[in-house]
Design an enzyme around this catalytic site. Structure first.
Site: not given
Ligand code: SAJ
Length: 442
Positions: A277
């Protein structure tokens, strides 16, 4: 304006006699199908992968978030079934499209899944049908691409005879607190009547439906949600680079800033941006804006910084080995955690894959340990690899251990004790890591 077709369909949605179909029964479609079935609709899942539909019809779930017990109960009750045959859509009144929207190798949006799902649906579109697209995509897709493909059904007018809307999926796989049923759901239609019908449908099954005025608003809201995350992650990644130049501990800086009780939201730096995403959805927006002669500079800069992080981590590994008088070439480097985020088994767009490639290019002997991901399949630059199993022995044997994904199952004190040197890209070792002279943090 009176509209008999709309009123009849709304009645069928309200009394649950409307036949529901979900096209694309993956991590979004299967949970959505079960929520509609639990609400009392008869739901048919349509997916080209026969094995998934056969499992579904046997009462077995293939998605972690959906228990097989629930699938079995709904299948037995005649509320849920699966098929690969799109012809069933001729009998459906309400169809939700939940197919992937990846990027092509060129970095451009790949709308082929939406296009083929719509093409498959079009022959069966009939008066009194509502169609909702859920796949994350650029503003305008529903009106500019899906509607024309459906309009080929001569004589049917959108908003009068059939109804078309967009409702972005907000599924976070593995999450227990926010689910498909209780996460507020944005819905916007091509016309007022489309919004009426789609909102009515989703309100029968979901706890909170947020109606907006158009498909473009709904499409853009989703992209704002995920662009917001991508840009803020890019910001803290650049902060890590700046703090490295300044000789300041970025983790301490972020923790200090996070004590502000308002006006701040904590993000943490890492080895890059993974997932299906966050790294992808914003690029749908910047691609669309380029076609309108506008450069979405924030998105492009954040993407540039996020994709530079694996190389930044390589630099930290090089420094860590150099401090031991060792070149990268020939050194044994063990990566701990390769999934794109903690405690899941998903490798998509994982920065670990980029880091493995960069290390191998430098001649390092690279291995990994991830209890959630026993095997990495070859794909393009990515070579086939198996996770090591005896992580203690491998940590002891490694010239450098790199914590890439901070799974909660890892024994961090043991990792610190057994390793010669650690590059901790997630501050997984915390204070112990900060105090140890064999730990390098981002
Ligand atoms: N990441 C960082 N630093 C952060 C947060 C994330 O490096 O502070 C990295 C993670 O390691 C990963 C990537 O970014 O590699 C994405 O992480 P994510 O926490 O955004 O997880 P996702 O990709 O599963 O995002 C999903 C999304 N949900 C939908 O699109 C419906 C996102 O909108 C959500 O906010 C997120 O999950 C969530 O909050 O868990």
């Amino acid at each position: 304006m009176s509209n008999v077709t709309r009123d009849v369909l709304v009645k069928k949605l309200q009394d649950r006699t409307a036949r529901v179909a979900v096209i694309g029964m993956g991590y979004v479609g299967l949970p959505l199908a079960t929520v509609f079935a639990e609400a009392g609709f008869e739901v048919t899942g349509v997916d080209p992968v026969a094995e998934k539909m056969e499992a579904l019809n046997r009462g077995e779930s293939y998605i972690l978030d959906v228990p097989s017990e629930q699938v079995a109960r709904l299948v037995k009750a005649g509320k849920l079934k699966g098929t690969t045959d799109y012809a069933v859509l001729s009998e459906m009144d309400a169809v939700s499209i939940c197919v992937p929207t990846p990027l092509r190798k060129t970095g451009d949006p790949d709308l082929s899944y939406i296009s083929s799902a719509t093409e498959s649906l079009a022959p069966y579109l009939h008066e009194g049908m509502v169609v909702v697209l859920e796949s994350s995509t650029y503003p305008g897709t529903t009106r500019e691409m899906v509607l024309p493909q459906l309009n080929c059904r001569y004589g049917l007018e959108v908003g009068r005879d059939f109804f078309l809307a967009f409702s972005p999926e907000r599924v976070d796989p593995g999450r227990k607190d926010w689910t498909t049923k209780n996460t507020p759901k944005v819905v916007g239609g091509i016309t007022e009547a489309c919004s009426d019908v789609a909102t009515c449908w989703y309100e029968q099954a979901l706890d909170t439906v947020v109606r907006v005025s158009s498909t473009e608003v709904a499409e853009m809201a989703k992209l704002l949600e995920n662009t917001f995350r991508m840009i803020n992650i890019g910001l803290v990644n650049e902060l890590a680079i700046m703090c490295d130049r300044l000789g300041v501990d970025v983790w301490e800086v972020i923790d200090a800033a996070a004590t502000k009780p308002f006006g701040f939201m904590k993000f943490t730096p890492g080895p890059g941006l993974g997932g299906h995403c966050i790294p992808i959805d914003p690029l749908y927006l910047s691609w669309k804006m380029r076609s309108l002669n506008y450069t979405a500079r924030f998105i492009e800069l954040a993407s540039e910084i996020n994709t530079s992080m694996p190389r930044f981590v390589l630099g930290r590994i090089t420094d860590a080995l150099n401090n031991q008088g060792k070149p990268v070439k020939g050194s044994r480097v063990l990566l701990l955690g390769v999934a794109y985020k903690p405690n899941i088994d998903d490798l998509r767009e994982s920065p670990a894959l980029d880091l493995i490639h960069l290390l191998k290019e430098k001649g390092a002997q690279v291995s990994y340990y991830d209890p959630h991901i026993p095997h990495i399949h070859a794909d393009g630059d990515i070579e086939e690899m198996d996770s090591v199993t005896d992580w203690r022995a491998e940590v002891q044997a490694a010239d450098c251990v790199v914590i890439v994904t901070n799974h909660k199952v890892f024994d961090y004190p043991a990792i610190l004790e057994l390793s010669r040197c650690v590059v901790d890209t997630r501050n997984a070792l915390g204070e112990a890591g900060k105090k140890s002279d064999k730990v390098v943090r981002l």
